[in-house]
Design a protein around this motif. Structure first.
Motif, PDB file in Angstrom:
ATOM      1  N   LYS A  17       1.346  -1.034  -0.073  1.00  0.00           N
ATOM      2  CA  LYS A  17       0.231   0.118  -0.179  1.00  0.00           C
ATOM      3  C   LYS A  17       1.326   1.420   0.302  1.00  0.00           C
ATOM      4  CE  LYS A  17      -3.854   1.824   2.478  1.00  0.00           C
ATOM      5  NZ  LYS A  17      -4.971   1.510   3.266  1.00  0.00           N
ATOM      6  N   HIS A  29       1.987  -0.430   4.472  1.00  0.00           N
ATOM      7  CA  HIS A  29       2.771  -1.996   4.402  1.00  0.00           C
ATOM      8  C   HIS A  29       1.904  -2.568   3.633  1.00  0.00           C
ATOM      9  CE1 HIS A  29      -2.100  -2.444   4.404  1.00  0.00           C
ATOM     10  NE2 HIS A  29      -1.725  -0.834   4.810  1.00  0.00           N
ATOM     11  N   SER A  32      -0.530  -6.454   6.567  1.00  0.00           N
ATOM     12  CA  SER A  32      -1.140  -6.523   7.634  1.00  0.00           C
ATOM     13  C   SER A  32       0.105  -5.813   8.229  1.00  0.00           C
ATOM     14  CB  SER A  32      -1.524  -7.840   8.367  1.00  0.00           C
ATOM     15  OG  SER A  32      -1.499  -7.875   9.784  1.00  0.00           O
ATOM     16  N   GLN A  33       0.468  -4.241   9.214  1.00  0.00           N
ATOM     17  CA  GLN A  33       1.776  -4.205   9.286  1.00  0.00           C
ATOM     18  C   GLN A  33       1.820  -5.728  10.942  1.00  0.00           C
ATOM     19  OE1 GLN A  33       1.286  -0.307  10.277  1.00  0.00           O
ATOM     20  NE2 GLN A  33       2.645  -0.150  12.374  1.00  0.00           N
ATOM     21  N   LEU A  34       0.876  -5.456  11.648  1.00  0.00           N
ATOM     22  CA  LEU A  34       1.378  -6.819  12.627  1.00  0.00           C
ATOM     23  C   LEU A  34       1.922  -7.881  12.198  1.00  0.00           C
ATOM     24  CD1 LEU A  34      -2.154  -6.201  14.786  1.00  0.00           C
ATOM     25  CD2 LEU A  34       0.433  -4.452  15.094  1.00  0.00           C
ATOM     26  N   ASP A  35       1.099  -8.153  11.717  1.00  0.00           N
ATOM     27  CA  ASP A  35       2.280  -9.679  10.981  1.00  0.00           C
ATOM     28  C   ASP A  35       3.251  -9.148  10.251  1.00  0.00           C
ATOM     29  OD1 ASP A  35      -0.166 -10.698  10.969  1.00  0.00           O
ATOM     30  OD2 ASP A  35      -1.314 -11.580   9.102  1.00  0.00           O
ATOM     31  N   ARG A 287      -5.731  -0.431  28.349  1.00  0.00           N
ATOM     32  CA  ARG A 287      -6.220  -0.693  26.897  1.00  0.00           C
ATOM     33  C   ARG A 287      -5.858   1.021  26.594  1.00  0.00           C
ATOM     34  NH1 ARG A 287      -7.784  -5.755  25.480  1.00  0.00           N
ATOM     35  NH2 ARG A 287      -7.727  -4.632  23.415  1.00  0.00           N
ATOM     36  N   GLY A 288      -5.385   0.234  25.037  1.00  0.00           N
ATOM     37  CA  GLY A 288      -5.395   1.810  23.981  1.00  0.00           C
ATOM     38  C   GLY A 288      -4.526   2.016  23.800  1.00  0.00           C
ATOM     39  N   VAL A 289      -3.795   3.284  22.592  1.00  0.00           N
ATOM     40  CA  VAL A 289      -2.369   3.648  22.563  1.00  0.00           C
ATOM     41  C   VAL A 289      -2.449   4.755  22.270  1.00  0.00           C
ATOM     42  CG1 VAL A 289      -1.788   3.253  19.827  1.00  0.00           C
ATOM     43  CG2 VAL A 289      -4.104   1.981  20.246  1.00  0.00           C
ATOM     44  N   ARG A 291       0.240   7.470  22.316  1.00  0.00           N
ATOM     45  CA  ARG A 291       0.654   8.467  20.262  1.00  0.00           C
ATOM     46  C   ARG A 291       1.568   9.437  20.325  1.00  0.00           C
ATOM     47  NH1 ARG A 291      -2.267   4.868  16.420  1.00  0.00           N
ATOM     48  NH2 ARG A 291      -4.255   4.394  17.281  1.00  0.00           N
ATOM     49  N   TYR A 294       0.654  13.223  23.237  1.00  0.00           N
ATOM     50  CA  TYR A 294      -0.076  13.235  24.293  1.00  0.00           C
ATOM     51  C   TYR A 294       0.948  13.517  25.432  1.00  0.00           C
ATOM     52  CZ  TYR A 294      -2.827  10.247  21.251  1.00  0.00           C
ATOM     53  OH  TYR A 294      -4.273  10.190  21.142  1.00  0.00           O
ATOM     54  N   PHE A 311       1.031   1.039  19.421  1.00  0.00           N
ATOM     55  CA  PHE A 311       0.660  -0.684  20.043  1.00  0.00           C
ATOM     56  C   PHE A 311       1.652  -1.052  20.102  1.00  0.00           C
ATOM     57  CE2 PHE A 311      -0.947  -4.151  19.376  1.00  0.00           C
ATOM     58  CZ  PHE A 311      -1.606  -4.728  20.621  1.00  0.00           C
ATOM     59  N   ILE A 335      -4.907   9.988  27.458  1.00  0.00           N
ATOM     60  CA  ILE A 335      -5.255   9.999  26.389  1.00  0.00           C
ATOM     61  C   ILE A 335      -7.102  10.422  26.206  1.00  0.00           C
ATOM     62  CG2 ILE A 335      -5.930   8.084  24.606  1.00  0.00           C
ATOM     63  CD1 ILE A 335      -3.562   6.814  25.620  1.00  0.00           C
ATOM     64  N   ARG A 336      -7.075  11.769  24.691  1.00  0.00           N
ATOM     65  CA  ARG A 336      -8.445  11.988  24.372  1.00  0.00           C
ATOM     66  C   ARG A 336      -9.428  12.474  26.037  1.00  0.00           C
ATOM     67  NH1 ARG A 336      -8.387   7.985  21.321  1.00  0.00           N
ATOM     68  NH2 ARG A 336      -9.407   6.484  22.885  1.00  0.00           N
TER      69      ARG A 336
END
Lengths: 361, 131
Positions: A17, A29, A32-35, A287-289, A291, A294, A311, A335-336
């Motif tokens: 992509k 990627h 899949s960026q994670l893979d 849980r959360g990301v 960035r 922040y 993550f 975070i937000r």
């Protein structure tokens, strides 16, 4: 019109992509960026980093020039082929760029960032005027990084015998040439591997051979999470011209002796200052990301912000780098609008596929 | 080309909403949205019993790339969420219209869904997005 590396069609054939990355059309990627991230930690991946800039410093005074130009000392490179990581500072002690310098048989090779190319070249040329050196930018080169626990064994199997022999003889942070192919045991992932700088004409064949050997292409997305887990800085995020190397976890690369490098006086003044922000690792405990940008809190006081965050696929939690003036717990990231608990940790987070950080108490 | 479904309505912000036989509405994000976001790593879902207005932020999807707010397609009350996403957020990428749904609500007005984009409208919007 975006610039393209000579592996552009290989990326598209692999399902890349493609995005605009600093004026270059590069793969973010391939599905899949994670893979891709896990594949580098567990097997072997390859990165087209041909957009990065190769600068050769040649001539009689190459060594005294680089001892002046760089905050790390090339005098530490005792034999040809050895490499070190360094900051290049401005007179105010801010980081103009971070780079790797390799000692060649004659002269030195620098690999600097892509986005900083023109700025770096202008600076290096201006600083070089008092020295008898040639600043060369060899053209028509591709750069392929092959990284992961199986990277070296697969490379051995696809290279010709002379190349394979050289690679087997190199230790980490060593390099060498076979003909016009340059091999270095360096990387940006915290795994075993090599970076190969080669003529464009050979790049596609090497890519195809590595693909056939089981090496998967890895995009810029996974490159970022791999370097973050490895505790490695990203220029423009974690440091820039306004940031001292002391404030971006690069103090270990700054060597003071009698040589007097550019920016040294400012770094010494910063060392003397009582409050010194520093860059630490942080792990999100919910849980959360987290960035970039922040805000980070120690108790109720805002003590800094994240310079990078993501993550972590290896740790399966949010991680980041925070530039902070205090690390007293409890620490939080906002975070937000919500403050979530953070654990301050040493860097790196991950080496050779395994967590290696310790909590800062 | 991203998949679309004809048995759902859409928001311009890429949520889908499906009217079920029992009158409840199931909400998720479209295939086009999951493709643009990249790998989903975390989904923050609303509490059951919460009353929401149309267009209200009710969930957040965090991908490797960005955090995105998810909006209520119609007014109503949250009656369930997809707890599979807690352990397997990648389900949003793998099956955005099926196993990757986000939450269910009881609509305040069962005709409200007719105000949303039709599949044809949404396909046109995505085609414009891609150019």
């Amino acid at each position: 019109m975006l610039k393209k590396t000579c592996l552009n069609s290989c990326h598209i054939d692999a399902g890349g992509k493609m995005v605009d990355f600093g004026g270059w059309e590069m793969p973010i990627h391939y599905g899949s960026q994670l893979d891709e991230h896990h594949w580098v930690r567990e097997s072997a991946g390859m990165f087209d980093v041909s957009h990065m800039t190769v600068i050769d410093i040649l001539g009689l005074e190459a060594k005294p020039f680089l001892r002046k130009l760089l905050a790390n000392d090339v005098d530490r490179l005792k034999a040809s082929g050895q490499a070190l990581y360094s900051a290049m500072l401005n007179h105010e002690g801010g980081v103009l760029d971070d780079l790797i310098v390799y000692r060649l048989t004659e002269g030195y090779r620098l690999v600097v960032n892509c986005a900083t190319r023109e700025k770096d070249l202008a600076w290096i040329r201006a600083c070089s005027e008092a020295f008898e050196v040639v600043v060369a930018t060899p053209a028509q080169l591709s750069i392929l990084a092959v990284q992961g626990p199986e990277a070296l064994s697969i490379l051995q199997s696809v290279l010709d015998p002379a190349q394979a022999r050289l690679l087997s003889q190199l230790a980490v942070f060593e390099s060498g040439f076979v003909g016009d192919w340059f091999f270095a045991r360096t990387g940006y992932t915290g795994e075993q591997g090599a970076e190969i700088i080669l003529p464009n004409a050979g790049a596609e064949a090497l890519w195809q051979a590595l693909l056939a050997g089981g090496v998967r292409p890895i995009g810029l997305g996974a490159r970022d999470t791999l370097r973050l887990e490895a505790g490695m800085n990203l220029y423009g995020n974690d440091m820039d011209e306004g940031v001292s190397p002391l404030a971006c976890n690069m103090a270990w690369t700054v060597v003071h002796n009698d040589r007097n490098f550019i920016g040294e006086a400012a770094v010494q003044a910063a060392r003397a200052a009582r409050v010194q922000p520093r860059l630490i690792g942080v792990i999100l405990k919910e849980r959360g990301v987290p960035r970039v940008h922040y805000p980070v809190y120690s108790g109720d006081a805002c003590v800094g912000a994240l310079t990078s965050g993501a993550f972590s696929p290896t740790l399966q939690s949010g991680i980041g780098f925070a530039r902070v003036s205090a690390t007293t717990q409890p620490m939080f990231v906002e975070i937000r609008g919500k403050r979530l608990p953070l654990e301050p940790v040493s860097l790196p987070f991950v080496r050779h596929g395994k967590p290696v950080y310790t909590v800062i108490s | 080309m991203a998949e679309t479904r004809d048995n759902v309505r859409y928001l311009a912000s890429h949520e889908w909403a499906r009217l079920e036989a029992d009158g409840t509405v199931t909400v998720g994000i479209s295939d086009h949205a999951q493709d643009a976001l990249g790998d989903v790593v975390f989904v923050e879902l609303p509490e059951i019993g919460r009353t929401v207005q149309v267009g209200e932020e009710v969930a957040v999807v965090e991908s490797v790339k960005a955090a995105s707010d998810i909006y209520a397609p119609v007014a109503g009350t949250i009656i369930g969420f997809n707890d599979v996403l807690d352990a397997a957020p990648e389900t949003v990428n793998e099956a955005p219209f099926d196993g990757g749904w986000f939450f269910k609500l009881q609509p305040a007005d069962d005709k409200a869904l007719n105000e949303l984009l039709t599949p044809a409208d949404y396909r046109a919007l995505c085609a414009a997005d891609d150019h």
